[in-house]
Motif scaffolding. Structure first.
Motif, PDB file in Angstrom:
ATOM      1  N   ILE A 205       0.858  -1.192   0.000  1.00 52.39           N
ATOM      2  CA  ILE A 205       0.000   0.000   0.000  1.00 52.39           C
ATOM      3  C   ILE A 205       0.887   1.234   0.000  1.00 52.39           C
ATOM      4  O   ILE A 205       1.906   1.279   0.708  1.00 52.39           O
ATOM      5  CB  ILE A 205      -0.902   0.012   1.260  1.00 52.39           C
ATOM      6  CG1 ILE A 205      -1.741  -1.265   1.331  1.00 52.39           C
ATOM      7  CG2 ILE A 205      -1.793   1.254   1.293  1.00 52.39           C
ATOM      8  CD1 ILE A 205      -2.345  -1.548   2.694  1.00 52.39           C
ATOM      9  N   THR A 206       0.522   2.238  -0.791  1.00 57.05           N
ATOM     10  CA  THR A 206       1.288   3.495  -0.791  1.00 57.05           C
ATOM     11  C   THR A 206       0.336   4.662  -1.050  1.00 57.05           C
ATOM     12  O   THR A 206      -0.640   4.508  -1.807  1.00 57.05           O
ATOM     13  CB  THR A 206       2.438   3.446  -1.827  1.00 57.05           C
ATOM     14  OG1 THR A 206       3.303   4.561  -1.617  1.00 57.05           O
ATOM     15  CG2 THR A 206       1.949   3.447  -3.260  1.00 57.05           C
ATOM     16  N   PRO A 207       0.572   5.805  -0.413  1.00 56.08           N
ATOM     17  CA  PRO A 207      -0.277   6.962  -0.704  1.00 56.08           C
ATOM     18  C   PRO A 207      -0.274   7.275  -2.208  1.00 56.08           C
ATOM     19  O   PRO A 207       0.783   7.227  -2.848  1.00 56.08           O
ATOM     20  CB  PRO A 207       0.371   8.097   0.103  1.00 56.08           C
ATOM     21  CG  PRO A 207       1.101   7.401   1.216  1.00 56.08           C
ATOM     22  CD  PRO A 207       1.589   6.105   0.615  1.00 56.08           C
ATOM     23  N   GLU A 215       6.114  12.627  -7.001  1.00 57.28           N
ATOM     24  CA  GLU A 215       5.939  11.395  -7.772  1.00 57.28           C
ATOM     25  C   GLU A 215       7.303  10.749  -7.967  1.00 57.28           C
ATOM     26  O   GLU A 215       7.997  10.972  -8.961  1.00 57.28           O
ATOM     27  CB  GLU A 215       5.242  11.700  -9.102  1.00 57.28           C
ATOM     28  CG  GLU A 215       3.823  12.198  -8.880  1.00 57.28           C
ATOM     29  CD  GLU A 215       3.068  12.438 -10.179  1.00 57.28           C
ATOM     30  OE1 GLU A 215       3.589  12.127 -11.263  1.00 57.28           O
ATOM     31  OE2 GLU A 215       1.939  12.952 -10.106  1.00 57.28           O
ATOM     32  N   GLY A 216       7.706   9.963  -6.966  1.00 51.61           N
ATOM     33  CA  GLY A 216       9.049   9.388  -6.935  1.00 51.61           C
ATOM     34  C   GLY A 216       9.255   8.346  -8.021  1.00 51.61           C
ATOM     35  O   GLY A 216       8.345   7.561  -8.334  1.00 51.61           O
ATOM     36  N   ILE A 217      10.453   8.339  -8.566  1.00 49.60           N
ATOM     37  CA  ILE A 217      10.786   7.382  -9.625  1.00 49.60           C
ATOM     38  C   ILE A 217      11.045   6.003  -9.017  1.00 49.60           C
ATOM     39  O   ILE A 217      10.684   4.976  -9.583  1.00 49.60           O
ATOM     40  CB  ILE A 217      11.964   7.924 -10.456  1.00 49.60           C
ATOM     41  CG1 ILE A 217      11.468   9.168 -11.215  1.00 49.60           C
ATOM     42  CG2 ILE A 217      12.518   6.870 -11.423  1.00 49.60           C
ATOM     43  CD1 ILE A 217      12.538  10.082 -11.725  1.00 49.60           C
ATOM     44  N   ILE A 223       6.338  -0.045  -7.591  1.00 51.28           N
ATOM     45  CA  ILE A 223       4.962  -0.437  -7.921  1.00 51.28           C
ATOM     46  C   ILE A 223       4.955  -1.363  -9.138  1.00 51.28           C
ATOM     47  O   ILE A 223       4.337  -2.433  -9.143  1.00 51.28           O
ATOM     48  CB  ILE A 223       4.084   0.818  -8.169  1.00 51.28           C
ATOM     49  CG1 ILE A 223       3.885   1.582  -6.868  1.00 51.28           C
ATOM     50  CG2 ILE A 223       2.748   0.449  -8.809  1.00 51.28           C
ATOM     51  CD1 ILE A 223       3.180   2.931  -7.024  1.00 51.28           C
ATOM     52  N   GLU A 224       5.720  -0.967 -10.171  1.00 54.38           N
ATOM     53  CA  GLU A 224       5.757  -1.769 -11.407  1.00 54.38           C
ATOM     54  C   GLU A 224       6.375  -3.140 -11.151  1.00 54.38           C
ATOM     55  O   GLU A 224       5.877  -4.162 -11.614  1.00 54.38           O
ATOM     56  CB  GLU A 224       6.598  -1.004 -12.442  1.00 54.38           C
ATOM     57  CG  GLU A 224       5.971  -0.980 -13.809  1.00 54.38           C
ATOM     58  CD  GLU A 224       6.790  -0.144 -14.781  1.00 54.38           C
ATOM     59  OE1 GLU A 224       7.036   1.038 -14.469  1.00 54.38           O
ATOM     60  OE2 GLU A 224       7.187  -0.685 -15.828  1.00 54.38           O
ATOM     61  N   ILE A 231       2.723  -9.293  -6.421  1.00 53.70           N
ATOM     62  CA  ILE A 231       2.407  -8.679  -5.125  1.00 53.70           C
ATOM     63  C   ILE A 231       1.306  -7.650  -5.408  1.00 53.70           C
ATOM     64  O   ILE A 231       1.521  -6.733  -6.202  1.00 53.70           O
ATOM     65  CB  ILE A 231       3.654  -7.976  -4.522  1.00 53.70           C
ATOM     66  CG1 ILE A 231       4.791  -8.983  -4.327  1.00 53.70           C
ATOM     67  CG2 ILE A 231       3.302  -7.257  -3.217  1.00 53.70           C
ATOM     68  CD1 ILE A 231       6.146  -8.335  -4.013  1.00 53.70           C
ATOM     69  N   PRO A 232       0.134  -7.800  -4.786  1.00 51.55           N
ATOM     70  CA  PRO A 232      -0.933  -6.818  -5.049  1.00 51.55           C
ATOM     71  C   PRO A 232      -0.563  -5.433  -4.531  1.00 51.55           C
ATOM     72  O   PRO A 232      -0.015  -5.301  -3.436  1.00 51.55           O
ATOM     73  CB  PRO A 232      -2.151  -7.378  -4.295  1.00 51.55           C
ATOM     74  CG  PRO A 232      -1.658  -8.510  -3.479  1.00 51.55           C
ATOM     75  CD  PRO A 232      -0.252  -8.860  -3.862  1.00 51.55           C
ATOM     76  N   VAL A 233      -0.826  -4.410  -5.351  1.00 48.96           N
ATOM     77  CA  VAL A 233      -0.465  -3.033  -4.981  1.00 48.96           C
ATOM     78  C   VAL A 233      -1.722  -2.164  -4.951  1.00 48.96           C
ATOM     79  O   VAL A 233      -2.541  -2.232  -5.868  1.00 48.96           O
ATOM     80  CB  VAL A 233       0.509  -2.416  -6.016  1.00 48.96           C
ATOM     81  CG1 VAL A 233       1.005  -1.049  -5.546  1.00 48.96           C
ATOM     82  CG2 VAL A 233       1.684  -3.337  -6.290  1.00 48.96           C
ATOM     83  N   VAL A 234      -1.856  -1.371  -3.906  1.00 51.46           N
ATOM     84  CA  VAL A 234      -2.980  -0.431  -3.810  1.00 51.46           C
ATOM     85  C   VAL A 234      -2.431   0.960  -3.523  1.00 51.46           C
ATOM     86  O   VAL A 234      -1.628   1.131  -2.611  1.00 51.46           O
ATOM     87  CB  VAL A 234      -3.944  -0.796  -2.655  1.00 51.46           C
ATOM     88  CG1 VAL A 234      -5.220   0.034  -2.764  1.00 51.46           C
ATOM     89  CG2 VAL A 234      -4.259  -2.261  -2.651  1.00 51.46           C
TER      90      VAL A 234
END
Ligand SMILES: Cc1ncc(COP(=O)(O)O)c(C=O)c1O
Length: 304
Positions: A205-207, A215-217, A223-224, A231-234
């Motif tokens: 999970i990430t804001p 918007e960090g690289i 995330i990608e 791994i599910p990402v929200v």
């Protein structure tokens, strides 16, 4: 004193670092009207004549966009060309950090972005670990992250770093390593110079980008990468208390790489971090040019 690499990029060419000087009346020095980038370059473990840049295209694009937010033009080609020339001049043999900076270079007063000259420089310094890879303690800052309606948060605008600086010093002077800033809606935004992730029940999970983050690289890359590792990402708003009960919490950034958080305020967090560990191992291999699936994230710059 901090050591810098011998050459800097200044006024369109490589010059000895000591000769890259600006006036005390430089507009950006007084008004914070500059924008910077931050990239790492590391020697290629497989070829001593090459250095590796991680996602150079993304870094160049963000800096070019930051320049546009300051109403000036700086093309991605100009940025990448200058970086290549600077690497060839310095021929680094250890991991370094590149600091490109676009700024209002005119002399004199009056805060503005019109009718003003701008310039672009780059300097470089050796950089190992910026934060302890073993983990950091964080306090929730009394300073609030700025809002996009008062400052263009999608650029790395130099003036914005007053808040990061106040938050970091407040954290360190009260016995912590790093600061976590809430946004004006009371949700977790990010640290002084890093984005934040947590893991709950196997979910990363990430804001989101609407939470007043930079918007960090590294964030986008994690995330990608997570998605390719199943791994599910929200991306969603994160409450402070979620951090206290999370299975893992970690920070991401070019300087910080992936750094675990071991303590938040008085709460000691889990020391087992399987999700972070898996992501970190993979990201380290990618940045070293050792992961064929992510070759396209790495630029190989020949030093000869
Ligand atoms: C305020 C802030 N947030 C997040 C980051 C992380 O961004 P990146 O991963 O692109 O280095 C940085 C570092 O540049 C930063 O200064």
């Amino acid at each position: 004193m901090q050591q810098f690499l011998p050459y800097a990029w200044f006024q369109g060419q490589c010059v000895p670092f000591e000769e890259a000087r600006i006036s005390i009346a430089t507009h950006a020095l007084h008004y914070g009207t500059g924008a910077f980038g931050g990239m790492r370059a590391i020697p290629d473990p497989q070829n001593e004549d090459t250095v590796l840049l991680f996602r150079a295209d993304r870094h160049a694009r963000r800096l070019s966009q930051s320049a546009r937010l300051l109403l000036t033009e700086l093309t991605e080609e100009t940025i990448l060309g200058a970086i290549t020339a600077l690497l060839k001049a310095n021929k680094p043999t250890q991991p370094i950090y590149l600091r490109p900076f676009v700024y209002t270079s005119d002399l004199g007063i009056a805060p503005r972005l019109h009718n003003i000259e701008t310039d672009f420089l780059i300097y470089a310094l050796p950089l190992g670990d910026y934060l302890s890879p073993e983990g950091v303690s964080c306090r929730i800052s009394s300073w609030t992250r700025q809002e996009d309606r008062s400052l263009p948060l999608r650029g790395k605008i130099s003036g914005a770093y007053i808040t990061s600086s106040l938050a970091k010093t407040e954290a360190v002077q009260s016995g912590f390593d790093e600061a976590l800033l809430l946004n004006s809606r009371g949700k977790i935004s990010e640290a002084s110079g890093m984005n934040l992730f947590l893991v709950r029940d196997g979910q990363l999970i990430t804001p989101g980008v609407d939470q007043d983050i930079l918007e960090g690289i590294t964030r986008a890359s994690v995330i990608e990468l997570a998605k390719t590792m199943d791994i599910p990402v929200v991306e969603r708003p994160v409450d402070k208390t979620e951090l206290m009960i999370a299975d893992e919490v970690f920070l991401t950034g070019t300087a910080a790489k992936i750094t675990p958080i071991r303590q938040i305020e008085t709460t000691t967090l889990n020391s087992e971090r399987p999700v972070m560990k898996a992501l970190k191992e993979r990201l380290v291999a990618i940045t070293q040019g050792l992961d064929p699936a992510f070759e396209h994230w790495v630029s190989r710059i020949s030093l000869s």
